[in-house]
Scaffold this motif. Structure first.
Motif, PDB file in Angstrom:
ATOM      1  N   GLY A 207      26.621  26.134 -73.654  1.00 19.39           N
ATOM      2  CA  GLY A 207      26.482  24.935 -74.514  1.00 19.39           C
ATOM      3  C   GLY A 207      26.538  23.765 -73.667  1.00 19.39           C
ATOM      4  O   GLY A 207      26.144  22.530 -74.057  1.00 19.39           O
ATOM      5  N   PHE A 208      26.271  24.049 -72.433  1.00 20.23           N
ATOM      6  CA  PHE A 208      26.191  22.959 -71.379  1.00 20.23           C
ATOM      7  C   PHE A 208      24.480  22.309 -71.491  1.00 20.23           C
ATOM      8  O   PHE A 208      24.254  21.021 -71.352  1.00 20.23           O
ATOM      9  CB  PHE A 208      26.305  23.297 -69.942  1.00 20.23           C
ATOM     10  N   LEU A 209      23.716  23.397 -71.718  1.00 14.47           N
ATOM     11  CA  LEU A 209      22.003  22.820 -71.538  1.00 14.47           C
ATOM     12  C   LEU A 209      21.519  23.262 -72.972  1.00 14.47           C
ATOM     13  O   LEU A 209      22.209  24.054 -73.801  1.00 14.47           O
ATOM     14  CB  LEU A 209      21.409  23.839 -70.511  1.00 14.47           C
ATOM     15  N   GLN A 210      20.580  22.478 -73.501  1.00  9.98           N
ATOM     16  CA  GLN A 210      19.597  22.818 -74.391  1.00  9.98           C
ATOM     17  C   GLN A 210      18.163  23.176 -73.969  1.00  9.98           C
ATOM     18  O   GLN A 210      17.653  22.610 -73.039  1.00  9.98           O
ATOM     19  CB  GLN A 210      19.702  21.735 -75.571  1.00  9.98           C
ATOM     20  N   VAL A 211      17.643  23.995 -74.939  1.00  9.42           N
ATOM     21  CA  VAL A 211      16.264  24.382 -74.568  1.00  9.42           C
ATOM     22  C   VAL A 211      15.264  23.671 -75.549  1.00  9.42           C
ATOM     23  O   VAL A 211      15.416  23.622 -76.702  1.00  9.42           O
ATOM     24  CB  VAL A 211      15.941  25.907 -74.647  1.00  9.42           C
ATOM     25  N   GLU A 212      14.073  23.197 -74.719  1.00 12.85           N
ATOM     26  CA  GLU A 212      12.901  22.713 -75.604  1.00 12.85           C
ATOM     27  C   GLU A 212      11.598  23.438 -75.168  1.00 12.85           C
ATOM     28  O   GLU A 212      11.479  23.800 -74.123  1.00 12.85           O
ATOM     29  CB  GLU A 212      12.709  21.184 -75.233  1.00 12.85           C
ATOM     30  N   LEU A 213      10.927  23.805 -76.196  1.00 17.63           N
ATOM     31  CA  LEU A 213       9.749  24.472 -75.829  1.00 17.63           C
ATOM     32  C   LEU A 213       8.421  23.445 -75.962  1.00 17.63           C
ATOM     33  O   LEU A 213       8.324  22.606 -77.026  1.00 17.63           O
ATOM     34  CB  LEU A 213       9.369  25.581 -77.099  1.00 17.63           C
ATOM     35  N   ARG A 226      17.256  20.791 -70.539  1.00 11.13           N
ATOM     36  CA  ARG A 226      17.917  19.505 -70.116  1.00 11.13           C
ATOM     37  C   ARG A 226      19.548  19.595 -70.706  1.00 11.13           C
ATOM     38  O   ARG A 226      20.111  20.519 -71.380  1.00 11.13           O
ATOM     39  CB  ARG A 226      17.291  18.322 -71.249  1.00 11.13           C
ATOM     40  N   LYS A 227      20.420  18.470 -70.388  1.00  7.55           N
ATOM     41  CA  LYS A 227      21.814  18.626 -70.626  1.00  7.55           C
ATOM     42  C   LYS A 227      21.939  18.251 -72.093  1.00  7.55           C
ATOM     43  O   LYS A 227      21.269  17.631 -72.679  1.00  7.55           O
ATOM     44  CB  LYS A 227      22.404  17.807 -69.826  1.00  7.55           C
ATOM     45  N   ALA A 228      22.867  19.257 -72.859  1.00  5.42           N
ATOM     46  CA  ALA A 228      23.001  19.018 -74.280  1.00  5.42           C
ATOM     47  C   ALA A 228      23.787  17.866 -74.459  1.00  5.42           C
ATOM     48  O   ALA A 228      24.537  17.134 -73.625  1.00  5.42           O
ATOM     49  CB  ALA A 228      23.966  20.225 -74.467  1.00  5.42           C
ATOM     50  N   ASP A 229      23.187  17.402 -75.653  1.00  7.40           N
ATOM     51  CA  ASP A 229      23.702  16.019 -76.016  1.00  7.40           C
ATOM     52  C   ASP A 229      25.370  15.894 -76.133  1.00  7.40           C
ATOM     53  O   ASP A 229      25.921  14.733 -75.611  1.00  7.40           O
ATOM     54  CB  ASP A 229      23.205  15.621 -77.466  1.00  7.40           C
ATOM     55  N   ASP A 230      25.906  16.848 -76.362  1.00  2.70           N
ATOM     56  CA  ASP A 230      27.509  16.835 -76.489  1.00  2.70           C
ATOM     57  C   ASP A 230      28.200  17.432 -75.524  1.00  2.70           C
ATOM     58  O   ASP A 230      29.388  17.939 -75.361  1.00  2.70           O
ATOM     59  CB  ASP A 230      27.633  17.800 -77.761  1.00  2.70           C
ATOM     60  N   ALA A 231      27.359  17.979 -74.306  1.00  2.00           N
ATOM     61  CA  ALA A 231      27.896  18.358 -73.084  1.00  2.00           C
ATOM     62  C   ALA A 231      28.896  17.212 -72.444  1.00  2.00           C
ATOM     63  O   ALA A 231      28.492  16.241 -72.284  1.00  2.00           O
ATOM     64  CB  ALA A 231      26.897  19.056 -72.072  1.00  2.00           C
ATOM     65  N   GLY A 232      29.866  17.702 -71.650  1.00  2.60           N
ATOM     66  CA  GLY A 232      30.617  16.484 -71.134  1.00  2.60           C
ATOM     67  C   GLY A 232      29.800  16.060 -69.810  1.00  2.60           C
ATOM     68  O   GLY A 232      28.901  16.430 -69.435  1.00  2.60           O
TER      69      GLY A 232
END
Length: 239
Positions: A207-213, A226-232
């Motif tokens: 849950g630290f990163l999110q993926v965009e295609l 990129r860093k996930a919006d809700d990551a610390g």
């Protein structure tokens, strides 16, 4: 007696992906890479000359679609199995691959763990076929389970080094709005492609990163992190 090696042919015209798949295969003690083809014509030539046991097959190739190869007489003649790795998410392509006996069907962008899991199951599948000369129902059920067993991503941090993890995470913490490709993280971190990919996928699973295609050339979406919006705002630790 040495264990039998599974010979693998990669059919993929995107060199970056072909390199990543090749790196994964060469690290497996039971797999041997026998060739890489960037077109259907080259694939057919190499099937004849190298007789692979397994083909990692892309669908979108410069001279046609990979799905046309799956029921080609060459595959039956040499007993080649196929793992489809493709951006083709339409049911017609998927059902055609299944009807023609594809061992697995993996949608791009394929995660490092998902492909590793499929390759490991195929090695086990071949081992059992060689051991069992005559089968009973239990043996048959076991073979079908190997081919159809669901992939369940691990939630643990096996093989994840805390210092390396924090080195990768720091890049995203310092640039929280920036999107990075695997190659850009490799350049920034100095890690190998395979290691980088493993830590990025761990970041997604945790849950630290999110993926965009990012879709460019048809059939070849780029996987950006990129860093996930809700990551610390602090590095996480491997648990």
């Amino acid at each position: 007696m040495q264990p039998d090696l599974t010979h693998v042919l990669i059919v993929e015209d995107e060199s970056r992906l072909a390199e990543l798949h090749a790196e994964l295969i060469t690290k497996h003690p039971r797999l041997q890479l026998v060739g890489t083809a960037a077109s259907l014509a080259s694939a057919q030539e190499q099937i004849r000359s190298k007789r692979p046991h397994l083909i990692l097959l892309d669908n979108y190739l410069p001279d046609g679609k990979g799905i046309s190869l799956i029921n080609h007489p060459l595959l039956k003649e040499f007993g080649c199995s196929v793992i489809f790795i493709t951006a083709a998410s339409d049911m017609q392509t998927c059902s055609q691959a299944i009807r023609n006996g594809a061992f697995d069907y993996i949608l791009k962008p394929a995660s490092w763990k998902r492909l590793s899991y499929s390759l490991e199951r195929f090695v086990q599948f071949r081992d059992q076929q060689r051991v069992w000369k005559v089968v009973d129902q239990k043996n048959v059920d076991s073979l079908y389970q190997l081919q159809g067993k669901n992939f369940r991503p691990e939630t643990g941090a096996k093989g994840i080094d805390d210092n390396t993890l924090q080195r990768v995470q720091r890049l995203f913490l310092e640039n929280p709005e920036q999107r990075y490709s695997v190659e850009e993280v490799v350049e920034e971190s100095g890690l190998s492609k395979t290691t980088t990919r493993r830590y990025l996928e761990h970041g997604v699973e945790s849950g630290f990163l999110q993926v965009e295609l990012l879709y460019g050339k048809i059939g070849h979406p780029r996987r950006l992190y990129r860093k996930a919006d809700d990551a610390g705002s602090e590095p996480q630790h491997a648990h």
